[in-house]
Scaffold this active site. Structure first.
Site, PDB file in Angstrom:
ATOM      1  N   CYS A 178       0.769  -1.243   0.271  1.00 33.01           N
ATOM      2  CA  CYS A 178       0.363  -0.038   0.239  1.00 33.01           C
ATOM      3  C   CYS A 178       1.188   1.618   0.456  1.00 33.01           C
ATOM      4  O   CYS A 178      -0.165   2.542   0.256  1.00 33.01           O
ATOM      5  CB  CYS A 178      -1.093  -0.012   1.148  1.00 33.01           C
ATOM      6  SG  CYS A 178      -2.105  -1.919   1.746  1.00 33.01           S
ATOM      7  N   THR A 284       1.591  -6.994  10.680  1.00 40.74           N
ATOM      8  CA  THR A 284       0.278  -6.572   9.471  1.00 40.74           C
ATOM      9  C   THR A 284      -0.598  -5.322  10.620  1.00 40.74           C
ATOM     10  O   THR A 284      -0.956  -4.268  10.057  1.00 40.74           O
ATOM     11  CB  THR A 284      -0.465  -7.669   9.607  1.00 40.74           C
ATOM     12  OG1 THR A 284      -1.126  -8.428  10.425  1.00 40.74           O
ATOM     13  CG2 THR A 284       0.121  -8.810   8.365  1.00 40.74           C
ATOM     14  N   HIS A 315      -4.156   7.438   5.251  1.00 37.13           N
ATOM     15  CA  HIS A 315      -4.269   6.286   4.493  1.00 37.13           C
ATOM     16  C   HIS A 315      -6.174   6.055   4.951  1.00 37.13           C
ATOM     17  O   HIS A 315      -6.539   5.136   4.364  1.00 37.13           O
ATOM     18  CB  HIS A 315      -3.664   5.740   5.763  1.00 37.13           C
ATOM     19  CG  HIS A 315      -3.436   3.852   4.110  1.00 37.13           C
ATOM     20  ND1 HIS A 315      -2.765   3.850   3.381  1.00 37.13           N
ATOM     21  CD2 HIS A 315      -3.502   2.313   5.438  1.00 37.13           C
ATOM     22  CE1 HIS A 315      -2.689   2.792   2.939  1.00 37.13           C
ATOM     23  NE2 HIS A 315      -3.279   2.061   3.894  1.00 37.13           N
ATOM     24  N   THR A 319     -10.339   0.357   8.835  1.00 39.20           N
ATOM     25  CA  THR A 319     -10.127  -1.447   9.501  1.00 39.20           C
ATOM     26  C   THR A 319     -10.928  -0.662  11.193  1.00 39.20           C
ATOM     27  O   THR A 319      -9.664   0.278  11.310  1.00 39.20           O
ATOM     28  CB  THR A 319      -8.769  -1.841   8.695  1.00 39.20           C
ATOM     29  OG1 THR A 319      -7.725  -0.781   9.427  1.00 39.20           O
ATOM     30  CG2 THR A 319      -9.591  -2.375   7.831  1.00 39.20           C
ATOM     31  N   GLU A 326      -3.698   5.393  13.311  1.00 35.89           N
ATOM     32  CA  GLU A 326      -3.456   5.664  12.533  1.00 35.89           C
ATOM     33  C   GLU A 326      -3.731   7.824  13.113  1.00 35.89           C
ATOM     34  O   GLU A 326      -2.878   8.956  13.193  1.00 35.89           O
ATOM     35  CB  GLU A 326      -3.807   6.219  11.343  1.00 35.89           C
ATOM     36  CG  GLU A 326      -3.522   7.267   9.946  1.00 35.89           C
ATOM     37  CD  GLU A 326      -4.215   7.072   8.676  1.00 35.89           C
ATOM     38  OE1 GLU A 326      -3.942   7.788   7.842  1.00 35.89           O
ATOM     39  OE2 GLU A 326      -4.840   6.064   8.719  1.00 35.89           O
ATOM     40  N   LYS A 344     -10.791   6.922   0.195  1.00 35.38           N
ATOM     41  CA  LYS A 344     -10.834   5.894  -0.240  1.00 35.38           C
ATOM     42  C   LYS A 344     -11.880   5.640   0.368  1.00 35.38           C
ATOM     43  O   LYS A 344     -12.581   4.419   0.004  1.00 35.38           O
ATOM     44  CB  LYS A 344     -10.469   4.596   1.462  1.00 35.38           C
ATOM     45  CG  LYS A 344      -8.405   4.492   0.738  1.00 35.38           C
ATOM     46  CD  LYS A 344      -7.992   3.738   1.551  1.00 35.38           C
ATOM     47  CE  LYS A 344      -6.211   3.403   0.993  1.00 35.38           C
ATOM     48  NZ  LYS A 344      -5.279   4.947   1.068  1.00 35.38           N
ATOM     49  N   HIS A 349      -9.626   0.779  -1.462  1.00 39.55           N
ATOM     50  CA  HIS A 349      -8.475   0.735  -1.371  1.00 39.55           C
ATOM     51  C   HIS A 349      -7.627   0.322  -2.511  1.00 39.55           C
ATOM     52  O   HIS A 349      -7.691  -0.554  -3.181  1.00 39.55           O
ATOM     53  CB  HIS A 349      -8.451  -0.025  -0.146  1.00 39.55           C
ATOM     54  CG  HIS A 349      -6.978  -0.133   0.449  1.00 39.55           C
ATOM     55  ND1 HIS A 349      -5.446   0.067  -0.388  1.00 39.55           N
ATOM     56  CD2 HIS A 349      -6.076  -0.934   1.683  1.00 39.55           C
ATOM     57  CE1 HIS A 349      -4.550   0.314   0.031  1.00 39.55           C
ATOM     58  NE2 HIS A 349      -4.806  -0.333   1.107  1.00 39.55           N
ATOM     59  N   PHE A 409       1.403  -3.565   5.181  1.00 35.69           N
ATOM     60  CA  PHE A 409       2.386  -4.493   5.315  1.00 35.69           C
ATOM     61  C   PHE A 409       3.842  -4.775   4.752  1.00 35.69           C
ATOM     62  O   PHE A 409       3.965  -4.029   4.508  1.00 35.69           O
ATOM     63  CB  PHE A 409       1.320  -5.736   4.120  1.00 35.69           C
ATOM     64  CG  PHE A 409      -0.057  -5.849   5.328  1.00 35.69           C
ATOM     65  CD1 PHE A 409      -0.965  -5.577   5.736  1.00 35.69           C
ATOM     66  CD2 PHE A 409      -0.719  -7.104   4.064  1.00 35.69           C
ATOM     67  CE1 PHE A 409      -1.908  -6.095   6.201  1.00 35.69           C
ATOM     68  CE2 PHE A 409      -1.939  -7.719   4.700  1.00 35.69           C
ATOM     69  CZ  PHE A 409      -2.723  -7.127   5.637  1.00 35.69           C
TER      70      PHE A 409
END
Length: 421
Positions: A178, A284, A315, A319, A326, A344, A349, A409
């Site tokens: 990403c 992750t 970003h 999630t 973040e 997004k 995404h 990731f």
């Protein structure tokens, strides 16, 4: 721009954006994208063809549904869909930068070794990967030809552009999930600033494939309100339930400022700062400390006070862990309710494309003095830090600096700062 300083205080060359191009469900140009952003309507769809995957929970995605333009077959025979997406965005970027004429000719300077490419995607084209795997699974080599590996290799976008345009400068492949698109911009910026190249073609692309959704679905990280795609995803919202995968590409043309001014190029913004690092903790799960450090690195590189930054493109994946970490890392850096929103929420995404696509949109919004809201954000999660979440109709903001952040990731973090000129 007479009398303008072309070098930074530390002696590095100043780097500017002189063109950009994009491709996504949001729009193929700024005018159509701007209308879609102002409409406050997302572009998410129910993917009927995914109903065959009984154990996959999500059916939502954001594909690019228009027919792709045609190119000379001989020049694109080694390109799968992801490389073609990068080519289309790059064609548009070169035209907007005045490096490609209406009749299709690129300027000779692209071939002199002083122009390079920094480009990335998560992986190559899945159809060619499937053809390679058929040899191992079924002992079938019939689907493998001289172009199969070229289409599926990780660096397919970068080298596809390199050959198509006969670029003879540096090639940097940024296959960092990403952060592929944002690292491409950052490393291209550093390359020009150091005097190694005069022009860099930078960006990222991603084609939409169901395994990408499945990866996140197995981690219970995908949006699953399949009957209401218009309400997904919901970054930073209390009731968010996961991310949606999208498709797209974006390319920006970076250039030494003196070189750009000398040839009379339009300057959209200056790359003011770049920060990147690794968490070093988990493959992750994001790390708020190192994320904050990446933002600090970008601010230090820009040499500005934190209150100069008037907007952040987050970003913002929607999630549960990602949004909270973040937001907390961002607040720990700025200590204020800095305006922030997630692109997004409109197009999902786009993985390897998102870093460049979101950066380019942030630059264009800065020039419009208007920043889009986070669609479907109506009740910020109290677990998220108290940032200035843009909701409703968006916000009119005049600012000299904007920031765009991405996290991937592998614990890879990036932060870019753009200055209005």
């Amino acid at each position: 721009m007479s009398g303008m300083e072309f070098t930074r205080p530390d002696g590095r060359r100043r780097v500017v954006i002189t063109g950009g191009g994009m491709l996504s469900a949001l729009g193929d140009d700024w005018e159509s994208a701007f209308r879609q952003l102002q409409s406050r309507q997302n572009c998410i769809q129910y993917m009927k063809e995914w109903d065959v995957y009984e154990k996959m929970n999500t059916r939502l995605a954001c594909p690019y549904t228009k027919e792709l333009p045609s190119f000379p077959r001989k020049k694109i025979r080694g390109m799968g869909r992801v490389a073609l997406l990068s080519l289309i965005a790059t064609e548009r970027a070169l035209c907007s930068a005045g490096l490609k004429s209406p009749d299709g000719e690129v300027i000779d300077e692209l071939h002199n070794g002083r122009t390079g490419i920094a480009y990335g995607s998560c992986i190559g084209s899945i159809s060619s990967i499937t053809d390679m795997c058929a040899m191992l699974e079924y002992n079938d080599t019939s689907k493998i030809n001289s172009q199969t590996y070229i289409k599926c290799m990780p660096q397919t976008c970068a080298v596809g552009l390199d050959v198509y345009y006969a670029i003879r400068g540096r090639i940097i492949t940024t296959n960092t999930a990403c952060t592929s698109g944002s690292q491409a911009i950052g490393y291209a910026y550093e390359t020009i600033a150091a005097g190694k190249q005069d022009i860099m073609i930078a960006g990222g692309a991603e084609e939409l494939v169901s395994p990408d959704a499945a990866v996140f679905d197995t981690m219970a990280a995908t949006a699953i309100l399949n009957d209401t795609p218009n309400l997904e995803p919901k970054p930073f919202d209390k009731n968010r339930d996961g991310l949606v995968i999208g498709e797209g590409s974006a390319t920006v043309i970076l250039e030494d400022m003196e070189h750009a001014v000398r040839r009379g190029a339009t300057i959209y913004a200056e790359i003011a700062g770049f920060g990147t690092n690794a968490d070093g903790t988990h493959i992750t799960n994001p790390n708020p400390e190192t994320i904050a450090q990446a933002l600090e690195l970008a601010i230090q590189d820009a040499g500005i006070a934190k209150d100069k930054i008037g907007y952040i493109n987050a970003h913002g994946t929607a999630t549960s862990v990602g949004d909270v970490v973040e937001s907390q890392a961002t607040y720990n850096v700025f200590k204020r309710a800095v305006p922030i929103s997630s692109t997004k929420s409109y197009i999902g995404h786009t993985l390897g494309a998102c870093g460049c696509l979101e950066s380019w949109l942030s630059v264009l919004m800065m020039r419009e003095n208007w920043f889009h809201p986070t669609v479907n954000l109506t009740e910020p999660d109290p677990a998220c830090a108290p940032l200035g979440y843009i909701m409703g109709d968006g916000e009119e903001i005049q600012t000299e600096y904007v920031m765009s952040n991405n996290f991937a990731f592998g614990g890879i973090n990036t932060s870019l700062i753009f200055r209005r000129i």
